[in-house]
Design an enzyme around this catalytic site. Structure first.
Site, PDB file in Angstrom:
ATOM      1  N   CYS A  61      -5.486  13.317  12.509  1.00 25.32           N
ATOM      2  CA  CYS A  61      -5.803  11.945  12.139  1.00 25.32           C
ATOM      3  C   CYS A  61      -5.737  11.120  13.400  1.00 25.32           C
ATOM      4  CB  CYS A  61      -4.840  11.520  11.054  1.00 25.32           C
ATOM      5  SG  CYS A  61      -3.846  10.129  11.392  1.00 25.32           S
ATOM      6  N   ASP A 118       4.087   0.923  12.140  1.00 23.40           N
ATOM      7  CA  ASP A 118       2.868   0.300  11.618  1.00 23.40           C
ATOM      8  C   ASP A 118       2.630  -1.116  12.147  1.00 23.40           C
ATOM      9  OD1 ASP A 118       2.243   2.514  10.195  1.00 23.40           O
ATOM     10  OD2 ASP A 118       2.842   1.738   8.239  1.00 23.40           O
ATOM     11  N   ARG A 152      -5.547  11.120   4.124  1.00 17.76           N
ATOM     12  CA  ARG A 152      -4.554  12.144   4.365  1.00 17.76           C
ATOM     13  C   ARG A 152      -3.356  11.996   3.422  1.00 17.76           C
ATOM     14  NH1 ARG A 152      -0.171  13.030   6.371  1.00 17.76           N
ATOM     15  NH2 ARG A 152       0.317  14.960   7.480  1.00 17.76           N
ATOM     16  N   LYS A 158       0.837  -1.213   0.000  1.00 20.30           N
ATOM     17  CA  LYS A 158       0.000   0.000   0.000  1.00 20.30           C
ATOM     18  C   LYS A 158       0.873   1.264   0.000  1.00 20.30           C
ATOM     19  CE  LYS A 158      -1.829   1.730   3.988  1.00 20.30           C
ATOM     20  NZ  LYS A 158      -1.515   3.158   4.117  1.00 20.30           N
ATOM     21  N   ASN A 159       1.877   1.297   0.873  1.00 17.91           N
ATOM     22  CA  ASN A 159       2.644   2.533   1.007  1.00 17.91           C
ATOM     23  C   ASN A 159       3.599   2.776  -0.159  1.00 17.91           C
ATOM     24  OD1 ASN A 159       1.285   3.000   3.328  1.00 17.91           O
ATOM     25  ND2 ASN A 159       3.002   2.598   4.714  1.00 17.91           N
ATOM     26  N   ILE A 172       7.185   7.288  16.911  1.00 14.44           N
ATOM     27  CA  ILE A 172       6.888   7.977  15.649  1.00 14.44           C
ATOM     28  C   ILE A 172       5.593   8.788  15.742  1.00 14.44           C
ATOM     29  CG2 ILE A 172       6.607   7.719  13.141  1.00 14.44           C
ATOM     30  CD1 ILE A 172       9.347   6.766  14.128  1.00 14.44           C
ATOM     31  N   ARG A 195      -8.710  -0.323   4.534  1.00 11.85           N
ATOM     32  CA  ARG A 195      -7.792   0.642   3.903  1.00 11.85           C
ATOM     33  C   ARG A 195      -6.467  -0.017   3.540  1.00 11.85           C
ATOM     34  NH1 ARG A 195      -7.884   6.457   6.653  1.00 11.85           N
ATOM     35  NH2 ARG A 195      -6.440   6.685   4.954  1.00 11.85           N
ATOM     36  N   ARG A 204       0.228  14.600  12.721  1.00 13.35           N
ATOM     37  CA  ARG A 204       0.766  14.447  11.374  1.00 13.35           C
ATOM     38  C   ARG A 204       0.873  15.778  10.622  1.00 13.35           C
ATOM     39  NH1 ARG A 204      -1.443   8.750   9.098  1.00 13.35           N
ATOM     40  NH2 ARG A 204       0.613   8.616   8.196  1.00 13.35           N
ATOM     41  N   PRO A 205       1.743  16.662  11.089  1.00 19.09           N
ATOM     42  CA  PRO A 205       1.925  17.939  10.378  1.00 19.09           C
ATOM     43  C   PRO A 205       2.607  17.720   9.027  1.00 19.09           C
ATOM     44  CG  PRO A 205       3.523  17.715  12.171  1.00 19.09           C
ATOM     45  CD  PRO A 205       2.632  16.525  12.250  1.00 19.09           C
ATOM     46  N   ILE A 206       2.596  18.769   8.182  1.00 20.08           N
ATOM     47  CA  ILE A 206       3.260  18.649   6.870  1.00 20.08           C
ATOM     48  C   ILE A 206       4.330  19.739   6.699  1.00 20.08           C
ATOM     49  CG2 ILE A 206       1.409  17.445   5.633  1.00 20.08           C
ATOM     50  CD1 ILE A 206       0.676  20.269   4.481  1.00 20.08           C
ATOM     51  N   ASP A 207       4.816  20.258   7.827  1.00 24.04           N
ATOM     52  CA  ASP A 207       5.813  21.335   7.743  1.00 24.04           C
ATOM     53  C   ASP A 207       7.060  20.918   6.956  1.00 24.04           C
ATOM     54  OD1 ASP A 207       6.020  19.584  10.022  1.00 24.04           O
ATOM     55  OD2 ASP A 207       7.651  20.812  10.767  1.00 24.04           O
ATOM     56  N   LEU A 208       7.478  19.653   7.085  1.00 29.56           N
ATOM     57  CA  LEU A 208       8.694  19.217   6.381  1.00 29.56           C
ATOM     58  C   LEU A 208       8.466  19.131   4.875  1.00 29.56           C
ATOM     59  CD1 LEU A 208       9.762  16.411   8.887  1.00 29.56           C
ATOM     60  CD2 LEU A 208      10.737  18.695   8.685  1.00 29.56           C
TER      61      LEU A 208
HETATM   62  C1  UD1 Z   1       4.163   6.966   6.207  1.00 23.12           C
HETATM   63  C2  UD1 Z   1       3.277   5.752   6.017  1.00 23.12           C
HETATM   64  C3  UD1 Z   1       2.729   5.288   7.357  1.00 23.12           C
HETATM   65  C4  UD1 Z   1       3.848   5.069   8.355  1.00 23.12           C
HETATM   66  C5  UD1 Z   1       4.750   6.294   8.441  1.00 23.12           C
HETATM   67  C6  UD1 Z   1       5.982   6.074   9.310  1.00 23.12           C
HETATM   68  C7  UD1 Z   1       2.371   6.066   3.805  1.00 23.12           C
HETATM   69  C8  UD1 Z   1       1.173   6.332   2.969  1.00 23.12           C
HETATM   70  N1  UD1 Z   1       2.190   6.096   5.131  1.00 23.12           N
HETATM   71  O1  UD1 Z   1       3.327   8.012   6.724  1.00 23.12           O
HETATM   72  O2  UD1 Z   1       2.015   4.055   7.135  1.00 23.12           O
HETATM   73  O3  UD1 Z   1       3.304   4.825   9.631  1.00 23.12           O
HETATM   74  O4  UD1 Z   1       5.214   6.653   7.117  1.00 23.12           O
HETATM   75  O5  UD1 Z   1       6.708   4.997   8.861  1.00 23.12           O
HETATM   76  O6  UD1 Z   1       3.451   5.794   3.304  1.00 23.12           O
HETATM   77  N2  UD1 Z   1       6.238  14.740  10.556  1.00 23.12           N
HETATM   78  C9  UD1 Z   1       6.388  16.077  10.848  1.00 23.12           C
HETATM   79  N3  UD1 Z   1       6.306  16.970   9.816  1.00 23.12           N
HETATM   80  C10 UD1 Z   1       6.097  16.582   8.525  1.00 23.12           C
HETATM   81  C11 UD1 Z   1       5.951  15.206   8.237  1.00 23.12           C
HETATM   82  C12 UD1 Z   1       6.032  14.309   9.286  1.00 23.12           C
HETATM   83  O7  UD1 Z   1       6.581  16.457  11.990  1.00 23.12           O
HETATM   84  O8  UD1 Z   1       6.058  17.457   7.633  1.00 23.12           O
HETATM   85  C13 UD1 Z   1       6.287  13.752  11.658  1.00 23.12           C
HETATM   86  C14 UD1 Z   1       4.950  13.034  11.838  1.00 23.12           C
HETATM   87  O9  UD1 Z   1       4.093  13.773  12.655  1.00 23.12           O
HETATM   88  C15 UD1 Z   1       5.369  11.751  12.481  1.00 23.12           C
HETATM   89  C16 UD1 Z   1       6.749  11.478  11.848  1.00 23.12           C
HETATM   90  O10 UD1 Z   1       7.188  12.720  11.300  1.00 23.12           O
HETATM   91  O11 UD1 Z   1       5.544  11.937  13.862  1.00 23.12           O
HETATM   92  C17 UD1 Z   1       6.719  10.412  10.753  1.00 23.12           C
HETATM   93  O12 UD1 Z   1       5.852  10.804   9.723  1.00 23.12           O
HETATM   94  P1  UD1 Z   1       6.090  10.404   8.200  1.00 23.12           P
HETATM   95  O13 UD1 Z   1       7.354   9.597   8.070  1.00 23.12           O
HETATM   96  O14 UD1 Z   1       5.974  11.650   7.396  1.00 23.12           O
HETATM   97  O15 UD1 Z   1       4.845   9.479   7.943  1.00 23.12           O
HETATM   98  P2  UD1 Z   1       3.837   9.521   6.724  1.00 23.12           P
HETATM   99  O16 UD1 Z   1       4.583   9.770   5.464  1.00 23.12           O
HETATM  100  O17 UD1 Z   1       2.675  10.364   7.065  1.00 23.12           O
END
Ligand code: UD1
Length: 417
Positions: free
Chosen positions: A116, A306, A92, A22-23, A328, A398, A121-125
């Protein structure tokens, strides 16, 4: 909304062919919009998240056709650069289209992803990486609007190796001018799958799977290609956990054991007998399982967040005390209360859970609140004495294709109502 009805205490015995990941398929589907020819994907799992991603593609204007596990995406001029609120709310991970749409159109607009169940799950990065590449970003009425006159390769350092941010940056940098370097990139195998797919279409990406990824921007449009999605390491480990919890014996086929080191190591430590041969993993019960001294979730190659909850269902039945620390996501113990309803002895303190193994779990009515926690409840129910009903199974759909069919083909008594 459906539920699973499970009669427990039947060992899982048999063979399961593991689905495509899936991922990996979600970012690869987003990447198909960059091709000027048809993309044919094989081993595409039939999941709710994949259907939603197909819907995103259709709304953007790309025709998609599914035949079994093959999916064809036809090239198209996008009719929209916007991912609407309903799709962002549903899934998301639609955020992964941001980088691809910017790459293709130099503009994109997505609804702000909400919170969620497993955490903020912010997207700042993601946004920082895109800004570094030259994208101007503004927020208006709940939408993130992105525009770039041109994308210019640069050096990006991620504070945390975020999977989604690494993927978005790769997608946005494919057509940028010059070279982009991503430092502290996520090293997950799904990143390698995305880079391999893009390279097969003509992109120039090296270093995927390491902490430093280089993307040499290309001028020529990427061409269509045919690609087979990698096996789902989390689904595979879920079935191994189900075998462990039920005193079963399973042969998994279509796996990639080298992606599963941390998970196989823990099962081994708990006393399961594992044999790896080519793309198969054989798991068999030995004596009563023992607890895991300390399990910490980490970015790859550490233990994946996961699979924390499915393994907790196993630890709930193992001899001795296990300590699980979730590093995480901040809210990934929602399955704990439900496992306790089934007789588990678990105490949560902050990011850690202390699990004292019990001899038996007992069937109960429980509710899944997220995907992997839902799988954990199914595993516990298969191992428990008596009947369980598990609600919230739309979360489980899902990420697991025909979950109840796979399990019942191996002797699990589980049906969907
Ligand atoms: C992906 C996987 C999810 C898995 C996760 C961690 C998909 C579709 N989903 O989710 O199944 O559990 O990797 O292996 O591939 N973070 C920030 N800012 C950001 C982005 C992330 O602070 O801009 C933090 C998140 O809040 C979290 C950590 O980084 O605490 C890991 O998130 P991330 O690796 O981005 O996970 P996803 O890509 O959302």
């Amino acid at each position: 909304m459906g539920k699973f009805v499970v009669e427990g205490k039947n060992p899982l015995l048999g063979e399961i062919k593991v689905q495509g990941a899936k991922n990996a398929v979600l970012p690869i589907l987003a990447a198909t919009i960059l091709a000027d020819g048809e993309c044919v994907l094989h081993n595409v799992p039939d999941l709710r998240d994949v259907s939603k991603t197909e819907l995103v593609l259709r709304r953007l204007g790309c025709p998609v056709k599914r035949e079994g596990h093959d999916l064809t995406v036809k090239p198209a001029e996008l009719c929209s650069c916007r991912i609407c609120e309903d799709l962002m709310r549903e899934m998301r991970s639609s955020i992964i289209f941001l980088g691809a749409v910017i790459s293709k159109c130099r503009e994109a607009s997505v609804s702000m992803p909400g919170g969620c169940p497993i955490g903020l799950r912010p997207i700042d990065l993601h946004l920082k990486g895109l800004r570094d590449l030259g994208v101007e970003i503004s927020e208006e009425h709940g939408y993130i609007n992105c525009r770039a006159k041109k994308l210019v390769g640069c050096e990006i350092h991620l504070d945390f190796p975020s999977v989604g941010a690494t993927e978005n940056i790769i997608l946005a940098a494919v057509y940028a001018e010059g070279r982009t370097t991503v430092q502290n990139a996520a090293r997950e195998p799904e990143i390698i799958d995305l880079a391999s797919f893009l390279n097969k279409m003509g992109a120039r990406i090296t270093g995927a799977g390491t902490g430093t990824i280089y993307i040499e921007g290309v001028k020529e449009p990427l061409h269509g290609t045919e690609y087979t999605i990698m096996p789902d390491r989390i689904a595979a480990a879920t079935y191994l956990a189900a075998a462990a919890a039920t005193d079963g014996e399973l042969l998994l086929t279509g796996t990639e054991p080298k992606h599963m080191g941390a998970m196989l190591h823990v099962l081994n430590e708990m006393g399961m007998k594992l044999k790896v041969f080519g793309d198969t993993i054989h798991i068999k019960h030995g004596k009563r399982l023992s607890g895991v001294h300390m399990l910490r979730t980490m970015p790859y190659p550490g233990f994946p967040t996961d699979i924390q909850s499915p393994f907790m269902a196993v630890a709930a039945l193992a001899e001795g005390t296990s300590v699980f620390t979730e590093n995480i996501f901040e809210n990934r113990f929602q399955h704990v209360d439900e496992l306790i309803r089934m007789g588990a002895d678990i105490k949560v303190a902050g990011r850690s859970a202390v699990i004292r193994g019990v001899k038996n779990l007992y069937g109960a009515n429980v509710v899944a609140r997220e995907l992997r926690g839902g799988a954990a409840l199914v595993i516990a129910a298969l191992a428990a004495e008596g009947r369980s009903e598990i609600g919230g199974i739309e979360y489980i759909d899902r990420g697991y294709e025909a979950f109840e069919k796979q399990l019942s083909s191996c002797g699990g008594i589980i049906r969907r109502e």
